[in-house]
Design a protein around this motif. Structure first.
Motif, PDB file in Angstrom:
ATOM      1  N   LEU A  57       0.839  -1.196   0.000  1.00 52.21           N
ATOM      2  CA  LEU A  57       0.000   0.000   0.000  1.00 52.21           C
ATOM      3  C   LEU A  57       0.880   1.255   0.000  1.00 52.21           C
ATOM      4  CD1 LEU A  57      -3.210   0.563   2.004  1.00 52.21           C
ATOM      5  CD2 LEU A  57      -1.397   2.231   2.248  1.00 52.21           C
ATOM      6  N   ARG A  58       0.489   2.253  -0.801  1.00 52.05           N
ATOM      7  CA  ARG A  58       1.213   3.525  -0.831  1.00 52.05           C
ATOM      8  C   ARG A  58       0.270   4.617  -1.311  1.00 52.05           C
ATOM      9  NH1 ARG A  58       6.524   5.801  -1.348  1.00 52.05           N
ATOM     10  NH2 ARG A  58       6.562   7.552  -2.815  1.00 52.05           N
ATOM     11  N   ILE A  59      -0.017   5.559  -0.416  1.00 52.97           N
ATOM     12  CA  ILE A  59      -0.849   6.711  -0.755  1.00 52.97           C
ATOM     13  C   ILE A  59       0.035   7.948  -0.619  1.00 52.97           C
ATOM     14  CG2 ILE A  59      -2.903   8.058  -0.157  1.00 52.97           C
ATOM     15  CD1 ILE A  59      -3.929   5.427   1.231  1.00 52.97           C
ATOM     16  N   VAL A  60       0.069   8.776  -1.671  1.00 54.46           N
ATOM     17  CA  VAL A  60       0.921   9.962  -1.669  1.00 54.46           C
ATOM     18  C   VAL A  60       0.050  11.213  -1.659  1.00 54.46           C
ATOM     19  CG1 VAL A  60       2.670  11.266  -2.930  1.00 54.46           C
ATOM     20  CG2 VAL A  60       2.767   8.773  -2.893  1.00 54.46           C
ATOM     21  N   ILE A  61       0.317  12.102  -0.705  1.00 58.80           N
ATOM     22  CA  ILE A  61      -0.382  13.386  -0.619  1.00 58.80           C
ATOM     23  C   ILE A  61       0.646  14.470  -0.923  1.00 58.80           C
ATOM     24  CG2 ILE A  61      -1.718  14.937   0.858  1.00 58.80           C
ATOM     25  CD1 ILE A  61      -2.334  12.373   2.570  1.00 58.80           C
ATOM     26  N   GLU A  62       0.537  15.056  -2.105  1.00 59.49           N
ATOM     27  CA  GLU A  62       1.475  16.113  -2.491  1.00 59.49           C
ATOM     28  C   GLU A  62       1.023  17.435  -1.894  1.00 59.49           C
ATOM     29  OE1 GLU A  62       2.523  16.710  -6.490  1.00 59.49           O
ATOM     30  OE2 GLU A  62       3.464  14.749  -6.737  1.00 59.49           O
ATOM     31  N   LEU A  63       1.962  18.178  -1.332  1.00 57.76           N
ATOM     32  CA  LEU A  63       1.656  19.438  -0.675  1.00 57.76           C
ATOM     33  C   LEU A  63       2.182  20.615  -1.489  1.00 57.76           C
ATOM     34  CD1 LEU A  63       2.618  18.439   2.976  1.00 57.76           C
ATOM     35  CD2 LEU A  63       0.413  18.202   1.845  1.00 57.76           C
ATOM     36  N   LYS A  64       1.546  21.755  -1.281  1.00 57.97           N
ATOM     37  CA  LYS A  64       2.010  22.983  -1.920  1.00 57.97           C
ATOM     38  C   LYS A  64       3.269  23.479  -1.201  1.00 57.97           C
ATOM     39  CE  LYS A  64      -2.624  24.319  -3.421  1.00 57.97           C
ATOM     40  NZ  LYS A  64      -3.737  25.281  -3.289  1.00 57.97           N
ATOM     41  N   LYS A  65       3.911  24.425  -1.846  1.00 54.31           N
ATOM     42  CA  LYS A  65       5.161  24.943  -1.300  1.00 54.31           C
ATOM     43  C   LYS A  65       4.894  25.718  -0.010  1.00 54.31           C
ATOM     44  CE  LYS A  65       9.431  27.038  -2.941  1.00 54.31           C
ATOM     45  NZ  LYS A  65      10.110  27.727  -4.059  1.00 54.31           N
ATOM     46  N   ASP A  66       5.848  25.647   0.918  1.00 53.79           N
ATOM     47  CA  ASP A  66       5.819  26.388   2.181  1.00 53.79           C
ATOM     48  C   ASP A  66       4.621  26.023   3.054  1.00 53.79           C
ATOM     49  OD1 ASP A  66       8.123  27.740   1.414  1.00 53.79           O
ATOM     50  OD2 ASP A  66       6.977  29.316   0.411  1.00 53.79           O
ATOM     51  N   VAL A  67       4.191  24.777   2.979  1.00 51.53           N
ATOM     52  CA  VAL A  67       3.105  24.292   3.836  1.00 51.53           C
ATOM     53  C   VAL A  67       3.706  23.350   4.866  1.00 51.53           C
ATOM     54  CG1 VAL A  67       1.026  22.883   3.926  1.00 51.53           C
ATOM     55  CG2 VAL A  67       1.318  24.523   2.088  1.00 51.53           C
ATOM     56  N   GLN A  68       3.299  23.496   6.119  1.00 49.57           N
ATOM     57  CA  GLN A  68       3.806  22.620   7.175  1.00 49.57           C
ATOM     58  C   GLN A  68       3.107  21.258   7.071  1.00 49.57           C
ATOM     59  OE1 GLN A  68       4.008  24.149  11.136  1.00 49.57           O
ATOM     60  NE2 GLN A  68       4.409  26.240  10.447  1.00 49.57           N
ATOM     61  N   ALA A  69       3.886  20.259   6.682  1.00 49.57           N
ATOM     62  CA  ALA A  69       3.313  18.938   6.421  1.00 49.57           C
ATOM     63  C   ALA A  69       2.690  18.321   7.672  1.00 49.57           C
ATOM     64  CB  ALA A  69       4.391  18.012   5.862  1.00 49.57           C
ATOM     65  N   GLN A  70       3.319  18.529   8.846  1.00 49.68           N
ATOM     66  CA  GLN A  70       2.801  17.927  10.066  1.00 49.68           C
ATOM     67  C   GLN A  70       1.416  18.475  10.400  1.00 49.68           C
ATOM     68  OE1 GLN A  70       4.383  15.323  11.713  1.00 49.68           O
ATOM     69  NE2 GLN A  70       2.367  15.206  12.684  1.00 49.68           N
ATOM     70  N   GLY A  71       1.217  19.754  10.125  1.00 47.16           N
ATOM     71  CA  GLY A  71      -0.092  20.352  10.365  1.00 47.16           C
ATOM     72  C   GLY A  71      -1.166  19.750   9.469  1.00 47.16           C
TER      73      GLY A  71
END
Length: 811
Positions: free
Chosen positions: A299-313
């Motif tokens: 299993l592998r789900i990828v959530i791509e984030l925008k620039k300068d976004v705190q991933a932990q949040g």
């Protein structure tokens, strides 16, 4: 003759109660709840037994699932084929059961909730570990009962050579009862069984030194050891199951969240759709894409984030708002001694141990009987071979087989069974080799009989047999733990700042209620010109803000709208904004009064509001930080006919000036207005004459040099020094600000404060807009009527006045 009809006069409640009681008993005992000994529901047990009977085992080839389903329905379980096939498929799904009991070829569904292929397309056989559930079933180890049509026999329970109830868990809903028993790691459960056998008084704390907690086939992170302990002690408890996620850097300074394990029983496709919906609905701005990259390797789900976004949040938000984290509630109900029972960990282990003792005892009794029977035959054959010539002469002198047996019994004292074995003996068995083999067999049988007798007479030997066999199963089938257990449940804190990309935008609000945010690029391309709005409208608020900020929009109905900047519609500067009423519902005559931006709500400030009927109130700024804002929120409780005419943010200001339509002005300290909650009505700020009403209010800062600009409906304007008004107490009538005129008196439209370089916009009933520079007005006393800046007859009466340097504050 027709048979005599008989009627019974019974109460409906009695009949229904009796029938439902019988139905409930059947559902509870024979359908929905597992047996505490083998951990199986009746349909599961019948499927496994039917496959075993047909030789559809792990060492044989796969067979069509339809054949097994037909066999189960025809012989043991007279219910729908779909229910049997669904139960069969579940036993083969490695994301549902910790150790698959059935191996299946073909499409047996997926974690996305896909249906399995029809049973005519799939093939199945028992798994290797299933043979341990069924081992020794042919040795009279379990009770058999007639099947539904008395044509065959079926087992009431399986020998279950490993504790399947704990290993694979169970879930089900019956009449008045439900069960949720999580799966566990095989080696840990077996260690707990061994500990309980060595120490029948072992406590839950001691058992938890070997059995850490549940072990889900889908892995994940389990939080809350206290919940596990409570469940083991009482049968009920709650834990948190969290996905296994990692934050990885990618090119361009961005990050992505990679999920490799998800909670047990969670539908992967639905979870991914929920996460993508949060992005699509703009509830979570930091996500740019959600992808499912799962394949046969895992299993592998990828959530791509925008620039300068705190991933932990972002991850914390997803934990809280999606099935990336779920709670699991233990409800360990099983059928124990034919009754539904809330099981604790010790009672589960004790039930299994007692079952195994019974199984081993019955198996030993069966094997002992077989060994004794064979020993009797072997002894007879050895005796016959020692007097072979006499035996042969006796047989040859006999008439037939029956006569030969009778002659052997009477001549040599053989038993019926021994005589049968002798007359059935093949000639090649009369060699010297055979007598040697028989003596070896006699010796091994004697050892076996002694061993079995020891098991049946010694509880210690019985325990040792169980321990040895469980150790063998542990060695053969144990797998590493998949779920990680963490002691405490982590408190999830979510701040909007970490979820929303930081972006500078231009926020605009017009008097008629059109709102939008515009990119700095779009605003710069227009040089701030050609702002799109209706001819009758004008710009009330414009400011460069950040998407992580919030604006409070106050309305005349005594409400405020909590509006995060990132949730405002993104519209070009030259395009008309979106009306506020399409974002939150507004009352028919509700109009915008003032707009204030806030980076946060931690400042030591308060919101001051004043109503047309002279009420004034103050509320702490922190009260305006709300979590739910899908509608307008009350900030001032107004009486019928009243409306809010002023809303301002109090920071350093110490006084409030209130102006009325009949030209009275009241100046008093702001501290006289107590701080109250949002839904209060406030206190009396001014004592109004009959027919008079408040038109505006001004907050005063003693450190600033301020003048007051008064504008009347007839188009007159004047500037007054603040010293013209002495500070008094609230709830006074105040002092007059205009010379009284009996014919066509002036009515005050607004009083605004100025520091000398401001501009004031006047709007008339005929749509005329006039901007006046306050520097062009000379200070006059409060008895003067000022000078006319508009012609009432030509331009119309003045309806509204706005301070142009401060569009966020309507007066």
């Amino acid at each position: 003759m027709t048979p005599t009809e008989r009627y019974q006069d019974l109460a409906l409640e009695e009949v229904i109660g009796d029938r439902f009681g019988r139905y409930s008993k059947y559902i509870i005992q024979d359908r929905a709840l597992p047996d505490a000994r083998d951990g199986l529901k009746p349909v599961q047990r019948r499927i496994l037994y039917a496959m075993y009977r047909e030789g559809n085992t792990n060492d044989k080839a796969f067979r069509k699932s339809a054949k097994t389903v037909g066999n189960v329905i025809g012989n043991y379980h007279p219910h729908g084929d779909s229910s049997v096939y669904e139960a069969m498929v579940r036993l083969s799904q490695d994301w549902k059961v910790r150790h698959m009991l059935i191996e299946m070829h073909g499409n047996n569904g997926s974690m996305d909730g896909d249906s399995p292929a029809a049973m005519r397309y799939t093939e199945a056989r028992l798994s290797a570990i299933s043979s341990e559930l069924l081992r020794d079933i042919d040795k009279r180890t379990v009770e058999f009962i007639p099947n539904f049509d008395d044509s065959d026999m079926e087992p009431t329970v399986l020998p279950s050579r490993f504790p399947n109830l704990l290993v694979n868990g169970s879930t089900g809903i019956s009449a008045g009862y439900a069960t949720d028993i999580p799966p566990h790691a095989l080696h840990e459960v077996l260690d707990a069984v061994l500990m309980r056998m060595d120490n029948p008084q072992a406590t839950v704390d001691e058992l938890m030194t070997v059995i850490q907690g549940p072990d889900f086939p889908t892995g994940g992170i389990i939080q809350g050891v206290d919940g596990i302990k409570k469940a083991y002690e009482t049968g009920k408890g709650k834990i948190i199951v969290r996905s296994k996620a990692a934050i990885e850097p990618v090119k361009g300074g961005k990050e992505q969240i990679v999920i490799t394990e998800i909670p047990y029983e969670v539908n992967k496709a639905n979870m991914i759709k929920k996460m993508d919906d949060l992005r699509f609905d703009r509830k979570l701005e930091g996500i740019s894409e959600v992808r499912d990259e799962s394949d046969r390797t895992g299993l592998r789900i990828v959530i791509e984030l925008k620039k300068d976004v705190q991933a932990q949040g972002i991850l914390n938000y997803l934990y809280k708002n999606t099935d990336l984290q779920v709670s699991y509630n233990f409800n360990m109900v099983a059928i124990y001694k034919r009754r539904p029972t809330m099981m604790t960990l010790p009672t589960m282990l004790d039930a299994y141990i007692a079952h195994q003792k019974e199984i081993i005892t019955k198996r030993s009794e069966y094997d002992l009987q077989r060994a004794n029977d064979r020993m009797h035959i072997v002894e007879g054959l050895i005796k016959a071979l020692s007097i072979l010539d006499e035996v042969i002469r006796t047989i040859r002198a006999s008439k037939d087989k029956r006569d030969a047996k009778n002659n052997l019994i009477s001549s040599f004292s053989f038993s019926e069974a021994q005589a049968e074995a002798i007359v059935s003996l093949q000639l090649y068995r009369l060699t010297n080799t055979d007598i040697t083999e028989l003596r070896k067999e006699e010796e091994s049988l004697r050892k076996l009989i002694n061993e079995l007798t020891g098991i049946l007479t010694s509880s210690t030997k019985l325990k040792n047999v169980i321990k040895k066999e469980l150790a063998g199963i542990r060695k053969q089938f144990a797998e590493p733990r998949r779920s990680i257990i963490e002691d405490k449940i982590e408190e999830i804190t979510i701040t909007r700042e970490v979820m929303i990309p930081s972006e500078e935008v231009v926020v605009s609000v017009t008097k008629e209620g059109y709102v939008k945010r515009t990119s700095v690029r779009s605003h710069a391309a227009s040089n701030g010109q050609d702002f799109a709005m209706k001819e009758t409208d004008h710009l009330l608020f414009e400011a460069n803000l950040n998407t992580q900020h919030t604006v409070l929009i106050f309305t005349t109905a005594g409400n405020f709208v909590y509006q995060p900047i990132n949730e405002l519609p993104d519209i070009k500067w030259k395009d008309l904004g979106q009306h506020l009423s399409s974002i939150v519902p507004l009352e028919p005559n509700e109009t915008i009064l003032a707009v204030y931006p806030f980076e946060n709500f931690d400042a030591d400030a308060s919101i001051v509001t004043v109503s047309k009927y002279g009420q004034a109130k103050r509320s702490a700024l922190k009260d305006y930080h709300v979590q739910r804002y899908s509608r307008a929120i009350k900030t001032m409780n107004l009486k019928n006919g009243d409306e809010m005419v002023f809303a301002g943010v109090m920071t350093n200001e110490t006084e409030l000036f209130v102006a009325t339509s009949h030209a009275y002005g009241v100046r008093f300290p702001l501290e006289e207005i107590p701080i109250t909650g949002l839904r209060t009505g406030g206190v009396k700020g001014v004592n109004l004459k009959e027919g008079d009403s408040v038109v505006s209010a001004v907050m005063l800062d003693p450190e600033e040099k301020q003048d007051l600009i008064l504008v009347t409906h007839r188009g007159a304007a004047k500037k007054m020094k603040l010293q013209e008004f002495e500070t008094g107490g609230r709830a006074k009538r105040g002092v007059i600000m205009l010379r009284e005129i009996k014919s066509n008196p002036h009515r005050v439209v607004a009083v605004v404060s100025t520091t000398g370089k401001d501009e004031v916009l006047l709007v008339t009933a005929k749509g005329v807009r006039l901007t006046i520079a306050v520097n062009n007005l000379k200070p006059v006393d409060r008895y003067s009527n000022g000078s006319f800046v508009l012609d009432e007859g030509t331009d119309g009466k003045v309806e509204a006045v706005y301070k142009k340097d401060e569009p966020g504050k309507e007066i």
